[in-house]
Design an enzyme around this catalytic site. Sequence first.
Site, PDB file in Angstrom:
ATOM      1  N   GLN A 178       0.819  -1.215   0.000  1.00  0.00           N
ATOM      2  CA  GLN A 178       0.000   0.000   0.000  1.00  0.00           C
ATOM      3  C   GLN A 178       0.855   1.268   0.000  1.00  0.00           C
ATOM      4  OE1 GLN A 178      -3.293   0.129  -0.330  1.00  0.00           O
ATOM      5  NE2 GLN A 178      -3.663  -2.065  -0.152  1.00  0.00           N
ATOM      6  N   HIS A 200      -0.605  -3.435  -9.377  1.00  0.00           N
ATOM      7  CA  HIS A 200      -1.959  -2.946  -9.639  1.00  0.00           C
ATOM      8  C   HIS A 200      -2.480  -2.001  -8.563  1.00  0.00           C
ATOM      9  CE1 HIS A 200      -4.395  -5.573  -6.883  1.00  0.00           C
ATOM     10  NE2 HIS A 200      -3.256  -6.220  -6.857  1.00  0.00           N
ATOM     11  N   CYS A 324     -19.413 -10.399   6.805  1.00  0.00           N
ATOM     12  CA  CYS A 324     -20.179 -10.791   5.634  1.00  0.00           C
ATOM     13  C   CYS A 324     -19.426 -10.557   4.350  1.00  0.00           C
ATOM     14  CB  CYS A 324     -21.489 -10.028   5.603  1.00  0.00           C
ATOM     15  SG  CYS A 324     -22.583 -10.631   6.871  1.00  0.00           S
TER      16      CYS A 324
END
Lengths: 396, 144
Positions: A178, A200, A324
């Site tokens: 990062q 990327h 989730c």
Amino acid sequence: MIYLDNAATTKTAPEVVNAMLPYFSELYGNPSSIYTIAKKSKEAITASREIISGVLGAKPEEIYFTASGSEADNWALKAAFEAYKRKGKHIITTKIEHHAILHTCKYLEKERGARITYLDVDENGVVQLEQLEHAITPETILISVMFANNEIGTIQPIKDIGLIARKHDILFHTDAVQAFGRLPISVDEYHIDMLSSSGHKINGPKGIGFLYIRKGVKIQSFVHGGDQERKRRAGTENVPGIVGYGVATKYAVETMRERTQKESKLGNYMIQRINDEVPNCKLNGHPFKRLSNNVNFSFEFVEGESLLIMLNMEGIYASSGSACTSGSLDPSHVLLAIGLPYEIAHSSLRLTFSDETTKEDIDFTVDKIKEIVKKLRTMSPLYEDFVAGKRKSMIQ
Amino acid sequence: MYSKKVMDHFQHPRNVGEIDNASGVGTVGNAKCGDIMRMYLNIDDHGIIRDCKFKTFGCGAAVAASSMATELVKGKTIQEGLAVSNKTVMEALDGLPPVKIHCSLLAEEAIHAAIWDYAKKHHIKIEGLQKPKLDISEGTEKGK
């Protein structure tokens, strides 16, 4: 569409794509061959390697191209462990690393007899240097601490960590996926022995990464079978990928100052607006020692995935540390490590900008977040209890 | 990832809200796994579920499962309501991704918990009704 998930991946810049194209169609030669078009491929690789090494203050022959940041992380840890295990089997890392580090550490623990210390972080996600020093033993062979966190954006005191590693004569690896192209990095100044990065994340192509390995670090080949990458990583080079990575790096570094200043300004504006306009929310990560393009908030009483789907319906793309979205029942290990209760970790939203993000995008997004959080709270039993005075806020 | 029906029920959830002086209220789930569901029932003197409302803290699947469950039990007898299983909810939603099966289980448990509360308040015993597991974070195995 408002794409605010640039920590996941970025758009490949048009100039990157253009630079890559000839290496698919005309200059497709294998760099290991000796005829003219192959020579051109080889030259292109050399040029990219020099751009990247220059940015880090490293030597070109210290850059080893890989297929991803994850591969670079795996290589660094596994190979360093094998090479130095006779000296000791202890590795120090942190609880907030990317899974490419954490799962590799688990593997080394389980299958290779390594002993791993996973350092805690403080409530802002910062590694505590005293704890790091305290964890060092005569058996410690490697310290691996990420440069900046992918979820909450917190930047680590890498220079101090590097100094500690150097003082104790321990290898220091940093996952800079990062940070590379977003923060100035000098491998010598920071005493970094190995560094992982990925194309990327900086408007380069997918499928390309690199591992910087300081000259003298004795780690072995990760992929056997050819002379590529100084016999340390076999396989015909991903020439278009490497070319694209070089162009993306050049662009990222040339525009770094201006770009990150603009992002910080937008980020601070967004943080301010959310804090002012949305009740019961909390910024996650360090208030200012954070990546310029990262904003991470928890919105109490609202579940992250619901928030994401509703933002998606408005054309806003973001991410969350809720369980989730991870495919498991547990929320993000990073959010738990900074001490968030489960409810608050499930309520997180990560927004990561690019240099194309505008103030209008931010305003529209904050307006929508306000609406959606309000709507989801009217559906939330936790909010109902909070309003009825049966539940306390978990955000200080 | 989600079926059209799930998305429809998530975007336009049916019967969201509370019922004042409800005959029965049940809350299930836990914050650890990130889903909490509360179901309100109004049951008339003939044992018919006249109204049903819900509130849910959870993902898209949890909201959709709650919404579908309220539709499925409305107008039904208590026994019919109890027969609404996680499978019924899942089928009515045209399926859920495997990691979301526990959301449908939560919906089933929420109905049971609300009926249990009703039975307790009215001092009646309902055949086939067992004390609901309020915390079903461990319940995924059953769904699989």
